[in-house]
Design an enzyme around this catalytic site. Structure first.
Site, PDB file in Angstrom:
ATOM      1  N   ASP A   1      11.748  31.397   1.811  1.00 24.85           N
ATOM      2  CA  ASP A   1      10.759  32.295   2.392  1.00 24.85           C
ATOM      3  C   ASP A   1       9.566  31.451   2.831  1.00 24.85           C
ATOM      4  O   ASP A   1       8.914  30.826   2.002  1.00 24.85           O
ATOM      5  CB  ASP A   1      10.352  33.308   1.314  1.00 24.85           C
ATOM      6  CG  ASP A   1       9.256  34.223   1.796  1.00 24.85           C
ATOM      7  OD1 ASP A   1       9.321  34.638   2.959  1.00 24.85           O
ATOM      8  OD2 ASP A   1       8.338  34.516   1.024  1.00 24.85           O
TER       9      ASP A   1
ATOM     10  N   THR B   1       8.415  32.492   8.585  1.00 27.37           N
ATOM     11  CA  THR B   1       8.806  31.165   9.068  1.00 27.37           C
ATOM     12  C   THR B   1       8.644  31.108  10.583  1.00 27.37           C
ATOM     13  O   THR B   1       8.096  30.146  11.123  1.00 27.37           O
ATOM     14  CB  THR B   1      10.273  30.862   8.707  1.00 27.37           C
ATOM     15  OG1 THR B   1      10.472  31.188   7.344  1.00 27.37           O
ATOM     16  CG2 THR B   1      10.590  29.418   8.914  1.00 27.37           C
TER      17      THR B   1
END
Length: 526
Positions: A60, A94
């Site tokens: 994550d 991301t």
């Protein structure tokens, strides 16, 4: 000889050097999380140097960046946007960093050709507007049709989970997440979805439970099962039936006096318990300890007393059962009690937990995660949390896009068209923006070990046809139809990625001087 303005240890970087330092810092951070993007993204192990050398395994983006201690100021800006993305929409943490990093990479090339930063920013601004309009045109809204909307939510959940550890059982968990969010009926408050992690079993053993589970055991000699419970949630000290030796100083002339004091304390405690019982309750949940004397009194009255329900648990319990947290018990009529249909003890794995079902607030539910080890559970919780955030946002803003690099290609195509008709130097910046957008499908393909140059070129050609739904299908390793594959993303996530990344990149491109001030000296006070 010019006088120095700054103190000794302060440093400053000017002009080109400052800009390079900040651009390179931003790109380095983007390269760090780049490999976690997409369904074939890899994980990172983060090890802290503190006590116990805690290990986190995650892919994550926000979690990775939160754990880094970074010196470069530009890199910090990227860490911040990923945090905000995490708080705001939950997913795309991301992508937002990678896109900002690509924009910086393009900006660096433009700066090398002596284009002014402000010109670049103006171009980026125009391009971002154009990309946003392109997204708005392509977004689909199925809110009217329940069935289709629910299948959209399933697809979004599966797409979000497919880049996480839960990708093996993504259908199962997508269903869990969609059910949990549908219970919320449109509120984005994820407080009422509680996630409990219990090691043991496999990820497939996880389940969604309607109601509330408290991670505590039921005390000795107390009813194990209560129907139509009236619950008093309290935060009060129930541990004063003995004289605490270490806190108070009491001078007495004989041991008998100590006994008297203890008796008085006990009497006080009994009064308090009687007041609590007078509320007409049959379940008492306290945040602090309950000593065995009051516990015994509660058991005699047939009241289930639960001690040490942690703060998180008690806040949630009050919210879910519709009660309020009380700390004084003098006027029972003003205290709002919580209600639920049934309280019982259940076993999950080795542990006993208390299960409240039929709670006042129908939206509440508990997701119990099972898994092989603590690290797996933590990562599963993060992934599930991302899915829940995205879904709860989508229920409110129900526009949906296809995934798999499709939105980026759509935006890039429109931005390219804009660059062709824009006169002046800005057009270079606009073109660069489109290249940065294309970098996302490129990276998704690279992470899957595919020939990204070939695939992206094919994809681009496809997108010049009308109404194209092609994207990168990493499973078969070719261009696939995203509509058929059911790969969808929430419009809100993509929009947030686009806007945050552009703004962060702008901010970093504007920098022309970095001043680090001298650390304050500690005076030796001996």
């Amino acid at each position: 000889m010019v006088e120095r303005i700054f103190k000794d240890e302060a440093t400053e970087e000017k002009g080109e050097r400052a800009r390079l330092a900040s651009l390179i810092g931003g790109m380095a951070i983007a390269d760090l999380v780049k490999t976690t993007l997409g369904p074939k993204g890899m994980d990172k192990i983060l090890q802290s140097t503190g006590r116990g050398h805690e290990v986190t395994v995650t892919n994550d983006g926000a979690t990775i960046l939160k754990s880094l201690h970074i010196d470069n100021p530009a890199a910090k800006i990227l860490v911040d946007i990923s945090k905000v993305q995490d708080d705001e929409v939950g997913d795309g943490t991301t992508s937002v960093v990678v896109l900002a990093g690509e924009l910086l990479r393009e900006a660096e090339k433009l700066l090398a050709t002596k284009i002014h930063p402000m010109t670049i920013i103006a171009g980026f601004r125009m391009a971002a507007e154009c990309a946003r309009d392109a997204l708005l045109l392509k977004a689909v809204d199925n809110k009217e049709n329940e069935e289709i909307f629910k299948s959209d939510l399933m697809k979004i959940a599966m797409t979000t989970l497919s880049s996480k550890i839960l990708s093996q059982d993504k259908e199962y968990f997508a269903k869990l997440a969609v059910d949990a969010v549908m219970r919320l009926k449109g509120s984005t408050n994820l407080e009422s979805i509680q996630i409990i992690k219990k090691p043991g079993g496999s990820l497939k053993d996880s389940f969604l439970d309607e109601g509330f589970i408290l991670d505590k055991k039921i005390g000795v000699g107390q009813p194990k099962r209560i129907e139509n419970a009236k619950i008093l949630v309290a935060n009060t000290a129930m541990d004063t039936d003995k004289v605490k030796i270490y806190g108070a100083r009491v001078r007495v002339d004989s041991m008998a006096k100590v006994a008297e004091i203890e008796a008085a304390e006990k009497e006080k405690m009994k009064e308090k318990v009687d007041k609590i019982i007078a509320h007409g309750i049959n379940c008492f949940v306290n945040r602090q300890l309950i000593y065995n004397f009051p516990e015994e009194l509660f058991a005699n009255a047939g009241i289930l007393a639960i001690e040490h329900a942690d703060f998180d648990g008690i806040e949630r319990l009050a919210l879910v059962t519709g009660g309020e947290i009380a700390s004084t018990f003098d006027n029972p009529e003003s205290v709002k009690l919580g209600h639920c249909k049934l309280i019982e003890e259940i076993m999950i794995g080795e542990d006993k937990l208390i299960h409240f079902s039929g709670v006042e607030m129908g939206q509440a539910c508990t997701i119990v995660l099972r898994g092989a080890s603590r690290h797996v559970l933590d990562e599963a919780e993060r992934s599930l949390h991302d899915a829940l955030c995205v879904l709860s946002q989508t229920v409110n803003d129900s526009r949906v896009l296809l995934g798999g690099g499709w939105p980026e290609m759509v935006m890039a195509k429109e931005v390219d068209e804009l660059a062709r008709v824009t006169p002046g130097k800005k057009s270079h910046a606009i073109e660069a923006f489109s290249r940065a957008l294309i970098a996302i499908p490129t990276i998704i393909a690279d992470n899957a070990g595919l020939d990204s140059a070939e695939l992206v070129a094919q994809l681009r050609a496809e997108h010049h046809k009308e109404g194209c739904t092609a994207g990168i299908d990493v499973i078969s390793g070719s261009i696939g139809d995203m509509g058929e594959r059911g790969i969808c993303e929430a419009f809100k996530v993509k929009l947030a990625v686009l806007l945050s990344a552009t703004e962060a990149a702008e901010m970093i491109i504007r920098v022309d001087e970095i001043i680090t001030c001298a650390p304050r000296k500690r005076e030796d006070r001996m």
